[in-house]
Design an enzyme around this catalytic site. Structure first.
Site, PDB file in Angstrom:
ATOM      1  N   ARG A  69      40.832  36.075  41.585  1.00 38.13           N
ATOM      2  CA  ARG A  69      39.500  35.563  41.914  1.00 38.13           C
ATOM      3  C   ARG A  69      39.515  34.046  41.888  1.00 38.13           C
ATOM      4  O   ARG A  69      40.118  33.439  41.009  1.00 38.13           O
ATOM      5  CB  ARG A  69      38.470  36.067  40.893  1.00 38.13           C
ATOM      6  CG  ARG A  69      38.055  37.499  41.054  1.00 38.13           C
ATOM      7  CD  ARG A  69      36.987  37.872  40.045  1.00 38.13           C
ATOM      8  NE  ARG A  69      37.499  37.860  38.693  1.00 38.13           N
ATOM      9  CZ  ARG A  69      37.255  36.923  37.787  1.00 38.13           C
ATOM     10  NH1 ARG A  69      36.473  35.899  38.073  1.00 38.13           N
ATOM     11  NH2 ARG A  69      37.778  36.988  36.588  1.00 38.13           N
ATOM     12  N   TYR A 210      42.035  39.093  48.161  1.00 43.78           N
ATOM     13  CA  TYR A 210      42.483  39.595  46.856  1.00 43.78           C
ATOM     14  C   TYR A 210      41.349  40.077  45.956  1.00 43.78           C
ATOM     15  O   TYR A 210      40.343  39.392  45.773  1.00 43.78           O
ATOM     16  CB  TYR A 210      43.255  38.505  46.103  1.00 43.78           C
ATOM     17  CG  TYR A 210      44.177  39.092  45.051  1.00 43.78           C
ATOM     18  CD1 TYR A 210      45.486  39.431  45.365  1.00 43.78           C
ATOM     19  CD2 TYR A 210      43.723  39.343  43.767  1.00 43.78           C
ATOM     20  CE1 TYR A 210      46.326  39.996  44.424  1.00 43.78           C
ATOM     21  CE2 TYR A 210      44.561  39.911  42.808  1.00 43.78           C
ATOM     22  CZ  TYR A 210      45.860  40.229  43.138  1.00 43.78           C
ATOM     23  OH  TYR A 210      46.699  40.796  42.196  1.00 43.78           O
ATOM     24  N   LYS A 219      33.099  43.074  41.588  1.00 42.83           N
ATOM     25  CA  LYS A 219      32.442  41.969  40.881  1.00 42.83           C
ATOM     26  C   LYS A 219      31.224  41.455  41.650  1.00 42.83           C
ATOM     27  O   LYS A 219      30.208  41.088  41.066  1.00 42.83           O
ATOM     28  CB  LYS A 219      33.434  40.821  40.626  1.00 42.83           C
ATOM     29  CG  LYS A 219      34.612  41.236  39.740  1.00 42.83           C
ATOM     30  CD  LYS A 219      34.132  41.728  38.408  1.00 42.83           C
ATOM     31  CE  LYS A 219      35.090  42.650  37.682  1.00 42.83           C
ATOM     32  NZ  LYS A 219      36.199  42.052  36.980  1.00 42.83           N
ATOM     33  N   HIS A 239      30.081  43.674  32.254  1.00 41.79           N
ATOM     34  CA  HIS A 239      31.542  43.692  32.408  1.00 41.79           C
ATOM     35  C   HIS A 239      32.129  44.412  31.193  1.00 41.79           C
ATOM     36  O   HIS A 239      32.620  43.773  30.258  1.00 41.79           O
ATOM     37  CB  HIS A 239      32.021  42.232  32.486  1.00 41.79           C
ATOM     38  CG  HIS A 239      33.460  42.073  32.889  1.00 41.79           C
ATOM     39  ND1 HIS A 239      34.170  40.924  32.588  1.00 41.79           N
ATOM     40  CD2 HIS A 239      34.312  42.870  33.566  1.00 41.79           C
ATOM     41  CE1 HIS A 239      35.404  41.030  33.067  1.00 41.79           C
ATOM     42  NE2 HIS A 239      35.515  42.197  33.665  1.00 41.79           N
ATOM     43  N   SER A 261      38.099  38.965  31.360  1.00 43.46           N
ATOM     44  CA  SER A 261      39.189  39.419  32.211  1.00 43.46           C
ATOM     45  C   SER A 261      40.525  39.250  31.493  1.00 43.46           C
ATOM     46  O   SER A 261      40.752  38.240  30.830  1.00 43.46           O
ATOM     47  CB  SER A 261      39.211  38.610  33.504  1.00 43.46           C
ATOM     48  OG  SER A 261      37.961  38.725  34.148  1.00 43.46           O
ATOM     49  N   CYS A 263      41.660  40.683  28.887  1.00 47.61           N
ATOM     50  CA  CYS A 263      41.568  40.644  27.425  1.00 47.61           C
ATOM     51  C   CYS A 263      41.498  42.023  26.796  1.00 47.61           C
ATOM     52  O   CYS A 263      41.083  42.165  25.647  1.00 47.61           O
ATOM     53  CB  CYS A 263      40.389  39.791  26.991  1.00 47.61           C
ATOM     54  SG  CYS A 263      40.616  38.044  27.363  1.00 47.61           S
ATOM     55  N   ASP A 286      35.952  48.730  33.337  1.00 49.10           N
ATOM     56  CA  ASP A 286      35.635  47.353  33.741  1.00 49.10           C
ATOM     57  C   ASP A 286      34.140  47.058  33.853  1.00 49.10           C
ATOM     58  O   ASP A 286      33.719  45.957  33.544  1.00 49.10           O
ATOM     59  CB  ASP A 286      36.317  47.039  35.077  1.00 49.10           C
ATOM     60  CG  ASP A 286      36.446  45.539  35.344  1.00 49.10           C
ATOM     61  OD1 ASP A 286      36.922  44.823  34.440  1.00 49.10           O
ATOM     62  OD2 ASP A 286      36.049  45.076  36.429  1.00 49.10           O
ATOM     63  N   ARG A 378      48.502  43.743  39.948  1.00 50.81           N
ATOM     64  CA  ARG A 378      47.530  44.801  39.634  1.00 50.81           C
ATOM     65  C   ARG A 378      47.953  46.142  40.216  1.00 50.81           C
ATOM     66  O   ARG A 378      48.709  46.199  41.192  1.00 50.81           O
ATOM     67  CB  ARG A 378      46.159  44.433  40.219  1.00 50.81           C
ATOM     68  CG  ARG A 378      45.568  43.137  39.659  1.00 50.81           C
ATOM     69  CD  ARG A 378      44.454  43.385  38.696  1.00 50.81           C
ATOM     70  NE  ARG A 378      44.059  42.178  37.979  1.00 50.81           N
ATOM     71  CZ  ARG A 378      43.121  42.170  37.038  1.00 50.81           C
ATOM     72  NH1 ARG A 378      42.492  43.280  36.714  1.00 50.81           N
ATOM     73  NH2 ARG A 378      42.816  41.057  36.401  1.00 50.81           N
TER      74      ARG A 378
END
Ligand code: GTP
Ligand code: SPV
Ligand code: MN
Length: 596
Positions: A69, A210, A219, A239, A261, A263, A286, A378
């Site tokens: 991002r 991406y 998101k 989130h 993100s 974490c 997520d 990913r």
């Protein structure tokens, strides 16, 4: 208003703007998905993986400028800049439409425009939302097929009434006659724009292919646009992971976790407890949409249909359930490949292979100076492949929440776990969560601590002060005992040598157990200036091997260190400006005075 009746007119307008060679409506069928993948293989944009080792799976490699991002190219376009607040990049909606229309004009030349009808949330759930994404990227189409409920049935649902969120997306690389395509077409960074129109409930994304920049259901819709809808309609878009924790007696509770993100959300959501008799089942990794149930409790659903998980660090050691999930039918992006066409990344099980092809297509050996897989590589996989998926994960009403965890990567200061005194105190904690900057977004400041309220800093579609007020207001809609308890956890405390003091992963079940018992009212806690903390006897450390003195450091509350933390929080609040609710300043004052 964007409804079924205006759908074709909107698509026609966008077609005339972007001038694709043709328009294809995606049905969402399995045959279509396979055909799209084959087309990408033939165009050199997807690599089929070893059919024995990784059946039905493909690897994709992005342009090196398009790997995460891009927060500095992400914008909120609303009439009044103050509505976007200090944490968002604001742009004027009319100005940006002019700019972007120039970008989109002819941007799909030589390409196909795909129409992707998708739904965020289970069919029939009261909070589910429909989006229609137009894109010239097949990578996006195949990923959206795994990440959302996508296909013709969504159009049928839309026909029955209601609105959709229009999502326009182009990689920004038109093809002139005879021009050769690239494996990963995209626009240079300064031409990328990820723009949200919260008032019009619309998303325009240009120039990136991406992840969160391009899979617009995630998101952009399910967090930035949804957070605005949630504020207006009295629910929450967060989130957060959603998990079900069951004790050895079969009693279970649902828990949410907000970590920034990269974490640990996916890992915690699929955790395999090291404590005998305890189980964790996954509902989401997520995003959680949360609303007040008729009984006054908070209920959460996962609006997604797949996982877009961090590959690096995923192994049978750290996250066996994710490893099982991605054993087949998985799309991998920016991982390294073994010589027999399986995937590889730093932290995966087994010895490091003598030879690999790195994510940029270069030959790689253990002597190479760069990582083989991109740190933000990913996997995309259907939720249904998770071996510990909770059976109620698609329940349209959601599941009732007992506890909310907040936390980030804090090498110092923050103990392993502490519990808030009240909802308002918990909102205070959540507002102060911070983390070292990770590779999940492009930034020059990797490693520095940045505050990230409820892990939503890059995802709040409006003013952060109003967002925190909304959290406080949600707590006032019901009686305090019905609200989830809020816990601040930190798996990432380090010793002086920079080693993690806590083993993390499956061992986090020890902390979950304490949290469970707090929810049950079965265990007393120690009142400290920062919150309730476990008495050491209540933290199950049976069979746990820790560094000498680790547990003491992990549960220490140092007055000096916390006084500094409180100062830092005050500075942060002041930087955010006058919209920070006074209740949060009262919580901060309370903390400061308790520390004296
Ligand atoms: P996003 O998908 O970016 O939102 O990330 P996420 O929050 O789902 O993070 P994820 O679970 O993918 O973990 C990211 C990284 O943190 C991986 O490299 C993990 O190995 C690491 N990690 C996760 N949990 C723990 C933990 O308990 N301890 C330690 N030390 N590392 C962890
Ligand atoms: C995150 O960065 O929080 C992610 C990955 O989950 S992305 O979908 O790219 O936003
Ligand atoms: Mn995330």
């Amino acid at each position: 208003m964007y409804t079924f009746h205006t759908l074709t007119a909107w698509i026609e307008e966008m077609r005339l703007l972007c001038t694709p060679d043709k328009v294809v409506w995606c049905t969402g069928s399995e045959e279509e998905y396979q055909a799209f993948l084959q087309l990408m293989v033939s165009e050199g944009k997807a690599k089929p993986l070893n059919p024995i080792k990784r059946p039905g799976s493909y690897a994709f490699f992005s342009d090196p400028s398009d790997v995460a991002r891009t927060e500095n190219r992400t914008f909120i376009a609303c009439q009044n800049p103050d509505d976007a607040g200090p944490t968002n990049n604001w742009v004027d909606p009319d100005e940006i439409k002019k700019t972007l229309k120039a970008s989109f004009r002819g941007s799909m030349k030589g390409r196909t425009m795909y129409v992707i009808p998708f739904m965020m949330g289970p069919l029939g759930a009261p909070v589910s939302k429909i989006g229609i994404q137009l894109t010239d990227s097949l990578y996006v189409v195949v990923n959206m097929r795994l990440m959302t409920r996508m296909g013709s049935h969504v159009l049928k649902a839309l026909e029955k009434g209601g609105e959709f969120v229009p999502c326009l997306h182009s990689v920004g690389y038109p093809l002139e006659k005879g021009q050769k395509d690239l494996p990963w077409p995209c626009a240079p960074i300064e031409k990328k724009y990820i723009v949200h129109f919260p008032e019009e409930r619309m998303i325009w994304s240009y120039g990136s292919g991406y992840g969160g920049n391009a899979l617009l259901g995630k998101k952009c819709l399910a967090l930035r646009i949804a957070s605005v809808l949630a504020r207006d309609e009295g629910w929450m878009a967060e989130h957060m992971l959603i998990l079900k924790l069951t004790d050895p007696n079969g009693k279970y509770r649902y828990i949410l976790g907000a970590f920034p993100s990269a974490c640990g959300k996916t890992n915690l959501a699929m955790l395999v407890p090291t404590l005998p008799g305890w189980t964790v089942e996954t509902l989401g990794d997520d995003i959680a949409w949360i609303r007040l149930g008729k009984d006054g409790r908070l209920y959460a659903i996962n609006p997604e249909y797949g996982f877009f998980g961090v590959a690096k660090g995923t192994s049978f050691q750290s996250n066996p359930n994710a490893m099982h999930a991605i054993s087949k039918n998985t799309l991998f992006t920016n991982v390294a490949l073994t010589d027999d066409l399986d995937v590889w990344w730093e932290g995966i099980d087994g010895p490091i292979p003598a030879h690999l092809t790195d994510w940029q297509g270069q030959s790689w050996t253990p002597q190479s100076s760069t990582p083989a897989a991109h740190p933000n590589s990913r996997f995309t996989v259907s939720t249904k492949q998770c071996p510990v998926l909770a059976k109620e994960w698609e329940n349209p009403e959601g599941v009732p929440i007992s506890a909310i965890l907040v936390g980030g990567r804090r090498p110092t200061t923050i103990p392993l776990v502490h519990e808030s005194f009240s909802w308002a105190h918990g909102v205070f904690m959540g507002s102060t969560v911070g983390s070292e900057i990770t590779a999940a977004s492009i930034s020059n400041n990797i490693g520095q601590v940045r505050r990230d309220p409820f892990a939503m800093l890059p995802f709040i579609g409006y003013h952060v002060g109003d967002y925190l007020k909304h959290w406080l207001d949600m707590g006032k809609k019901t009686s305090p005992e019905k609200l989830p308890r809020i816990f601040y956890v930190n798996w990432f405390r380090k010793d002086d040598q920079g080693h993690f003091l806590w083993p993390g992963f499956g061992e986090n079940s020890r902390v979950l157990k304490w949290i469970f018992e707090r929810c049950e009212g079965n265990v007393q806690a120690k009142k400290t200036p920062i919150g309730y903390m476990p008495y050491l006897k209540d933290l199950d450390t049976d069979g746990l091997v820790l560094e000498k003195g680790a547990l003491k450091t992990l549960t220490d509350v140092h007055s000096d260190v916390w006084t500094q933390e409180a100062k830092d929080i005050r500075q942060y609040y002041e930087k955010l400006g006058p919209k920070i609710p006074h209740e949060l300043y009262e919580e901060l004052d309370g903390l400061s005075s308790r520390l004296k």
